[in-house]
Design a protein around this motif. Structure first.
Motif, PDB file in Angstrom:
ATOM      1  N   ARG A  24       8.591  46.290  59.298  1.00  0.00           N
ATOM      2  CA  ARG A  24       8.294  47.354  58.275  1.00  0.00           C
ATOM      3  C   ARG A  24       8.362  46.315  56.994  1.00  0.00           C
ATOM      4  O   ARG A  24       8.026  47.176  56.224  1.00  0.00           O
ATOM      5  N   LEU A  25      10.029  46.407  56.365  1.00  0.00           N
ATOM      6  CA  LEU A  25      10.222  45.353  55.322  1.00  0.00           C
ATOM      7  C   LEU A  25       9.043  43.975  54.872  1.00  0.00           C
ATOM      8  O   LEU A  25       7.888  43.911  53.706  1.00  0.00           O
ATOM      9  N   VAL A  26       8.227  43.619  55.669  1.00  0.00           N
ATOM     10  CA  VAL A  26       7.449  42.479  56.229  1.00  0.00           C
ATOM     11  C   VAL A  26       5.969  43.232  55.448  1.00  0.00           C
ATOM     12  O   VAL A  26       5.395  42.728  54.419  1.00  0.00           O
ATOM     13  N   TYR A  27       5.716  44.104  56.256  1.00  0.00           N
ATOM     14  CA  TYR A  27       4.205  45.278  56.369  1.00  0.00           C
ATOM     15  C   TYR A  27       4.208  45.704  54.327  1.00  0.00           C
ATOM     16  O   TYR A  27       3.310  45.581  53.495  1.00  0.00           O
ATOM     17  N   ALA A  28       5.095  46.257  53.949  1.00  0.00           N
ATOM     18  CA  ALA A  28       5.708  46.331  52.367  1.00  0.00           C
ATOM     19  C   ALA A  28       5.542  45.804  51.789  1.00  0.00           C
ATOM     20  O   ALA A  28       4.506  45.914  50.770  1.00  0.00           O
ATOM     21  N   THR A  29       5.428  44.107  52.429  1.00  0.00           N
ATOM     22  CA  THR A  29       5.040  43.089  50.735  1.00  0.00           C
ATOM     23  C   THR A  29       3.804  42.441  51.275  1.00  0.00           C
ATOM     24  O   THR A  29       3.540  41.603  50.942  1.00  0.00           O
ATOM     25  N   HIS A  30       3.008  42.437  52.275  1.00  0.00           N
ATOM     26  CA  HIS A  30       2.377  41.976  52.640  1.00  0.00           C
ATOM     27  C   HIS A  30       1.182  41.667  51.867  1.00  0.00           C
ATOM     28  O   HIS A  30       0.133  40.998  52.173  1.00  0.00           O
ATOM     29  N   ASN A  31       0.805  42.766  51.082  1.00  0.00           N
ATOM     30  CA  ASN A  31      -0.644  42.945  50.562  1.00  0.00           C
ATOM     31  C   ASN A  31      -0.686  42.037  50.142  1.00  0.00           C
ATOM     32  O   ASN A  31      -1.385  41.615  49.208  1.00  0.00           O
ATOM     33  N   ALA A  32       0.637  40.849  49.115  1.00  0.00           N
ATOM     34  CA  ALA A  32       0.870  39.769  48.423  1.00  0.00           C
ATOM     35  C   ALA A  32      -0.178  38.380  49.143  1.00  0.00           C
ATOM     36  O   ALA A  32      -0.200  37.787  48.089  1.00  0.00           O
ATOM     37  N   ASP A  33      -0.472  38.683  50.315  1.00  0.00           N
ATOM     38  CA  ASP A  33      -0.418  37.191  51.145  1.00  0.00           C
ATOM     39  C   ASP A  33      -2.414  37.747  50.968  1.00  0.00           C
ATOM     40  O   ASP A  33      -3.002  36.417  51.343  1.00  0.00           O
ATOM     41  N   HIS A  34      -2.478  38.229  50.550  1.00  0.00           N
ATOM     42  CA  HIS A  34      -4.465  38.011  50.653  1.00  0.00           C
ATOM     43  C   HIS A  34      -5.069  38.111  49.453  1.00  0.00           C
ATOM     44  O   HIS A  34      -5.855  38.986  48.958  1.00  0.00           O
ATOM     45  N   VAL A  35      -3.892  38.193  48.298  1.00  0.00           N
ATOM     46  CA  VAL A  35      -4.705  38.237  46.446  1.00  0.00           C
ATOM     47  C   VAL A  35      -4.683  36.727  46.296  1.00  0.00           C
ATOM     48  O   VAL A  35      -3.275  35.800  46.460  1.00  0.00           O
ATOM     49  N   ARG A  36      -5.037  36.132  44.484  1.00  0.00           N
ATOM     50  CA  ARG A  36      -4.760  35.216  44.226  1.00  0.00           C
ATOM     51  C   ARG A  36      -3.450  35.191  43.109  1.00  0.00           C
ATOM     52  O   ARG A  36      -3.636  35.935  42.133  1.00  0.00           O
ATOM     53  N   LEU A  37      -2.399  35.112  43.919  1.00  0.00           N
ATOM     54  CA  LEU A  37      -1.096  34.846  42.726  1.00  0.00           C
ATOM     55  C   LEU A  37      -1.246  32.815  42.575  1.00  0.00           C
ATOM     56  O   LEU A  37      -1.398  32.226  43.213  1.00  0.00           O
ATOM     57  N   ASN A  38      -0.362  33.012  41.123  1.00  0.00           N
ATOM     58  CA  ASN A  38       0.063  31.521  40.681  1.00  0.00           C
ATOM     59  C   ASN A  38       1.493  31.063  41.499  1.00  0.00           C
ATOM     60  O   ASN A  38       1.685  32.164  42.476  1.00  0.00           O
ATOM     61  N   PRO A  39       1.775  30.246  41.427  1.00  0.00           N
ATOM     62  CA  PRO A  39       2.476  29.636  42.109  1.00  0.00           C
ATOM     63  C   PRO A  39       3.743  30.412  42.230  1.00  0.00           C
ATOM     64  O   PRO A  39       4.790  30.967  42.966  1.00  0.00           O
ATOM     65  N   ALA A  40       4.233  30.295  40.291  1.00  0.00           N
ATOM     66  CA  ALA A  40       5.379  30.960  40.081  1.00  0.00           C
ATOM     67  C   ALA A  40       5.463  32.766  40.725  1.00  0.00           C
ATOM     68  O   ALA A  40       6.582  33.344  41.281  1.00  0.00           O
ATOM     69  N   GLN A  41       3.992  33.861  40.860  1.00  0.00           N
ATOM     70  CA  GLN A  41       4.131  35.125  41.615  1.00  0.00           C
ATOM     71  C   GLN A  41       4.587  34.803  42.710  1.00  0.00           C
ATOM     72  O   GLN A  41       5.126  35.189  43.072  1.00  0.00           O
ATOM     73  N   ARG A  42       3.845  34.005  43.538  1.00  0.00           N
ATOM     74  CA  ARG A  42       3.746  33.838  45.366  1.00  0.00           C
ATOM     75  C   ARG A  42       5.303  32.936  45.201  1.00  0.00           C
ATOM     76  O   ARG A  42       6.390  33.566  45.507  1.00  0.00           O
ATOM     77  N   LEU A  43       5.918  32.021  44.362  1.00  0.00           N
ATOM     78  CA  LEU A  43       7.670  32.480  44.359  1.00  0.00           C
ATOM     79  C   LEU A  43       8.887  33.505  44.155  1.00  0.00           C
ATOM     80  O   LEU A  43       9.097  33.428  45.034  1.00  0.00           O
ATOM     81  N   SER A  44       8.237  34.302  42.974  1.00  0.00           N
ATOM     82  CA  SER A  44       8.892  35.891  42.957  1.00  0.00           C
ATOM     83  C   SER A  44       8.623  36.819  44.620  1.00  0.00           C
ATOM     84  O   SER A  44       9.896  36.911  44.761  1.00  0.00           O
ATOM     85  N   VAL A  45       7.126  36.564  44.862  1.00  0.00           N
ATOM     86  CA  VAL A  45       7.479  36.960  46.459  1.00  0.00           C
ATOM     87  C   VAL A  45       8.410  36.720  47.345  1.00  0.00           C
ATOM     88  O   VAL A  45       8.655  37.360  47.961  1.00  0.00           O
ATOM     89  N   GLN A  46       8.077  35.076  47.752  1.00  0.00           N
ATOM     90  CA  GLN A  46       9.363  34.627  48.694  1.00  0.00           C
ATOM     91  C   GLN A  46      10.747  34.821  48.318  1.00  0.00           C
ATOM     92  O   GLN A  46      11.420  34.939  49.453  1.00  0.00           O
TER      93      GLN A  46
END
Length: 324
Positions: free
Chosen positions: A11-33
């Motif tokens: 459920r926690l993975v699903y709650a954050t997974h929309n971030a994988d579908h949009v264009r984010l810069n590396p810093a943004q991706r790292l913050s999600v990671q």
């Protein structure tokens, strides 16, 4: 306490997974990671506490748990670790909001104070739909503050309380010389004494789940879809659908196993066939997704943290080499 923690992990993975579908810069991706890593650590600490409870001594009368003195110390230490991780996880969520602006109708979130960050969330959930979750996280924050900063509050003692098959740490003490008690604590029987039960760990995880859904749910409004992203194993159409095949299977099982013949005869004659076709098609999509290489999580040439409905095209010489 939930005996199947893997469900919450999904459920926690699903709650954050929309971030994988949009264009984010590396810093943004790292913050999600980083947020996902902190959520996993929080879940592992919860799992460790659940494992401890299962191993703790049972009451000889069969009335729940009766931990030994050493087991009480373990409960204290594991509880301390969990609520320290709550603070780190809330800070990681604030870091995401500091780099990915999502609720633009609200003022910019304060990210240097978890207390102010939770207050900002009250404006996001101004109609009350996040109130229970914010109350839970405030209680967790307050509990952690008393636990980790005893110099700020009246000196406390602690104990464990067995609640059926659960064990909860409770802090207790007397009011200060000025008549104050810690934030989040409650007075006992209208006396000068107070107590503070550790918030339920499952409730804390569910609160983070809801804040993550509220964080990443609107992300498609402000960030373009990642063109190179593969189909989604969670939502087969890639953006915004629901996990419908499991629901369809449950509906099919219900219709085929519970209804009597007279009621079933009134259903659309093609209903069961349509459900089967839908379930099979979703299963095929998931099979194809599982065989598709994952796209690189670090696209380049993307503008910085502010969202933009339309992005300028990326020049060929700015494109990052694809990962094999």
């Amino acid at each position: 306490m939930d005996s199947n923690p893997s469900v919450m992990g999904r459920r926690l993975v699903y709650a954050t997974h929309n971030a994988d579908h949009v264009r984010l810069n590396p810093a943004q991706r790292l913050s999600v990671q980083h947020l996902r890593e902190q959520l996993k650590r929080l879940l592992r600490k919860r799992d460790a506490y659940a494992s401890f409870i299962r191993s703790a001594r049972d009451s000889p009368l069969g009335l729940g748990k009766q931990p030994t003195s050493d087991e009480q110390d373990v409960a204290y230490e594991l509880t301390q670790g969990f609520f320290e991780q709550v603070y780190a996880t809330l800070s990681a969520l604030a870091s995401v909001h500091g780099r990915i602006r999502l609720h633009l109708a609200r003022r910019e979130p304060p990210i240097n104070s978890n207390d102010k960050f939770l207050t900002w969330w009250e404006t996001v959930g101004s109609n009350g739909w996040l109130s229970p979750q914010l109350e839970t996280l405030r209680a967790a924050r307050d509990f952690r503050t008393v636990f980790m900063h005893p110099q700020m509050w009246p000196v406390f003692d602690w104990a464990t309380v067995s609640l059926q098959d659960d064990i909860r740490v409770v802090l207790h003490g007397a009011e200060s010389s000025k008549g104050n008690v810690p934030d989040g604590a409650v007075r006992v029987d209208r006396t000068a004494n107070w107590e503070f039960f550790a918030p339920d760990m499952d409730d804390v995880l569910q609160a983070f789940e809801q804040l993550c859904l509220a964080t990443f749910g609107p992300i498609f409004t402000w960030y373009p879809v990642e063109e190179d992203a593969v189909a989604c194993a969670w939502e087969p159409d890639g953006i915004g659908s629901t996990i419908g095949d499991a629901a369809a299977q449950a509906l099919r099982d219900l219709l085929s196993g519970v209804l009597d013949a007279d009621v079933r005869a009134k259903l659309d004659p093609h209903l069961m066939q349509d459900l089967d076709a839908y379930i099979e098609s979703m299963a095929e999509i998931r099979r194809q997704v599982s065989e598709t290489p994952v796209a690189s999580p670090y696209p380049s040439g993307i503008p910085a943290a502010r969202p933009s409905v339309s992005l300028p095209p990326i020049a060929p010489d700015q494109m990052a080499p694809s990962e094999e």
